[in-house]
Design a protein around this motif. Sequence first.
Motif, short mmCIF file in Angstrom:
data_model
loop_
_atom_site.label_atom_id
_atom_site.label_comp_id
_atom_site.label_asym_id
_atom_site.label_seq_id
_atom_site.Cartn_x
_atom_site.Cartn_y
_atom_site.Cartn_z
N GLU A 1 17.91 8.73 -6.46
CA GLU A 1 17.18 8.01 -7.50
C GLU A 1 16.54 6.72 -7.01
N GLU A 2 16.90 6.27 -5.81
CA GLU A 2 16.29 5.05 -5.27
C GLU A 2 15.02 5.33 -4.48
N VAL A 3 14.74 6.60 -4.24
CA VAL A 3 13.57 6.99 -3.47
C VAL A 3 12.47 7.42 -4.43
N LEU A 4 11.22 7.18 -4.07
CA LEU A 4 10.10 7.60 -4.91
C LEU A 4 10.02 9.13 -4.97
N ASP A 5 9.38 9.65 -6.01
CA ASP A 5 9.08 11.07 -6.04
C ASP A 5 7.58 11.28 -6.15
N ALA A 6 7.15 12.52 -6.02
CA ALA A 6 5.72 12.82 -5.98
C ALA A 6 5.02 12.40 -7.27
N GLU A 7 5.72 12.48 -8.39
CA GLU A 7 5.11 12.09 -9.67
C GLU A 7 4.79 10.60 -9.71
N ASP A 8 5.58 9.78 -9.00
CA ASP A 8 5.26 8.36 -8.94
C ASP A 8 3.89 8.12 -8.31
N ILE A 9 3.58 8.91 -7.30
CA ILE A 9 2.29 8.75 -6.63
C ILE A 9 1.16 9.32 -7.50
N ALA A 10 1.42 10.42 -8.19
CA ALA A 10 0.43 10.95 -9.13
C ALA A 10 0.15 9.94 -10.24
N ASP A 11 1.20 9.27 -10.72
CA ASP A 11 1.02 8.22 -11.72
C ASP A 11 0.10 7.11 -11.20
N THR A 12 0.30 6.73 -9.94
CA THR A 12 -0.49 5.66 -9.35
C THR A 12 -1.96 6.06 -9.25
N GLY B 1 -7.53 -2.47 -4.49
CA GLY B 1 -7.34 -2.01 -3.12
C GLY B 1 -8.36 -2.64 -2.19
N PRO B 2 -8.89 -1.92 -1.21
CA PRO B 2 -8.81 -0.46 -1.03
C PRO B 2 -7.48 0.06 -0.49
N LEU B 3 -6.47 -0.82 -0.27
CA LEU B 3 -5.15 -0.35 0.13
C LEU B 3 -4.16 -0.72 -0.96
N VAL B 4 -3.49 0.29 -1.52
CA VAL B 4 -2.49 0.08 -2.56
C VAL B 4 -1.16 0.63 -2.05
N ARG B 5 -0.21 -0.24 -1.81
CA ARG B 5 1.11 0.18 -1.34
C ARG B 5 2.04 0.41 -2.54
N VAL B 6 2.81 1.47 -2.44
CA VAL B 6 3.76 1.83 -3.49
C VAL B 6 5.10 2.05 -2.81
N GLU B 7 6.06 1.16 -3.04
CA GLU B 7 7.32 1.19 -2.32
C GLU B 7 8.51 1.34 -3.26
N PRO B 8 9.60 1.92 -2.78
CA PRO B 8 10.84 1.87 -3.55
C PRO B 8 11.30 0.42 -3.72
N GLY C 1 -2.18 7.56 2.20
CA GLY C 1 -1.78 7.00 3.48
C GLY C 1 -0.27 6.95 3.60
N SER C 2 0.22 5.85 4.15
CA SER C 2 1.67 5.68 4.31
C SER C 2 1.96 4.21 4.53
N GLY C 3 3.08 3.75 3.96
CA GLY C 3 3.53 2.40 4.24
C GLY C 3 3.75 2.18 5.71
N VAL C 4 4.11 3.25 6.44
CA VAL C 4 4.32 3.16 7.88
C VAL C 4 3.02 2.80 8.60
N GLY C 5 1.89 3.11 7.98
CA GLY C 5 0.61 2.76 8.58
C GLY C 5 0.32 1.27 8.55
N SER C 6 1.08 0.52 7.78
CA SER C 6 0.90 -0.93 7.71
C SER C 6 1.99 -1.70 8.44
N GLU C 7 2.90 -0.99 9.10
CA GLU C 7 4.00 -1.60 9.82
C GLU C 7 4.04 -1.05 11.24
N VAL C 8 4.72 -1.78 12.12
CA VAL C 8 4.99 -1.26 13.45
C VAL C 8 6.39 -0.69 13.44
N VAL C 9 6.47 0.62 13.38
CA VAL C 9 7.75 1.31 13.27
C VAL C 9 7.99 2.10 14.55
#
Length: 271
Positions: free
Chosen positions: A208-219, A233-240, A145-153
């Motif tokens: 280096e302050e932004v996540l990379d794809a491997e961080d999500i694969a780790d999750t 979960g069923p929602l797990v947010r992963v943020e910088p 998903g996306s963190g944006v899906g849990s916020e009004v942006v």
Amino acid sequence: MSAAGVAGGPPVALVAGASSGIGAAVARRLAARGSAVALVGRREAELKEVAESIREAGGTALPFALDLAEPGAPADAVAATAAALGPVGLLVCSAGAIRLAAVHETEERHWERQVRVNLTVPFLLARAVLPGMRERGHGWVVNIGSGVGSEVVPGSGGYGVSKHAVHRLTELIHEENRDFGVRAVTVAPGWVSTRLAARPSDLGVPEEEVLDAEDIADTVAWLLDRPARMSVGPLVRVEPSASRAAAGDAMTRHLNRSRARGAGPAAEENR
């Protein structure tokens, strides 16, 4: 059938959007864990590159070049995977389409494309794999998903709406199937450095302050390792960690920067 499809072994995985970014990183990680992986997406050459990198590392991967937004393509992807590797025991939906715009600036075709790719495709893929998972008594559905899906942006447009909806879709899948041994989770990343996102350097944020794809694969790998008795979960947010790397703020600044240049933001897809 690969050993990954044998009962008790690592599940056969289908990764949608596996040609680059998060999807490719997750596919490589699943293959390293022993799953045979079907790589699905539009970009055939890139899918083949990911498949070759998996094979060189000793894993099993087959690329299937399909536009999942086309009628019948999700069911075809599931059927082709089952025929070549075995029934899908792990579905990862990482395909994505994004076009940033305010609601009144959003073209109907862009809205429909984002809803189709980001929401309807995960629904159709899940619908195709869930009966078999329920019958076998185990399985995983992982939506990116996306963190944006849990916020009004402001300006997130069809992307924000469709990602919010896929969060609810995952919750429904989780509730309807938890007693059948099937687990569903949405991994909702914040700002991840992929070609789908704004470049950190353009917004004055250190890479280096932004996540990379491997961080999500780790999750994803961490979630798969939880014992069957545990629901996460069923929602797990992963943020910088850094506030200046917050996805919503970055998206707004990216949109404003594009407007200031006198051009709308480019439509980009990771499929």
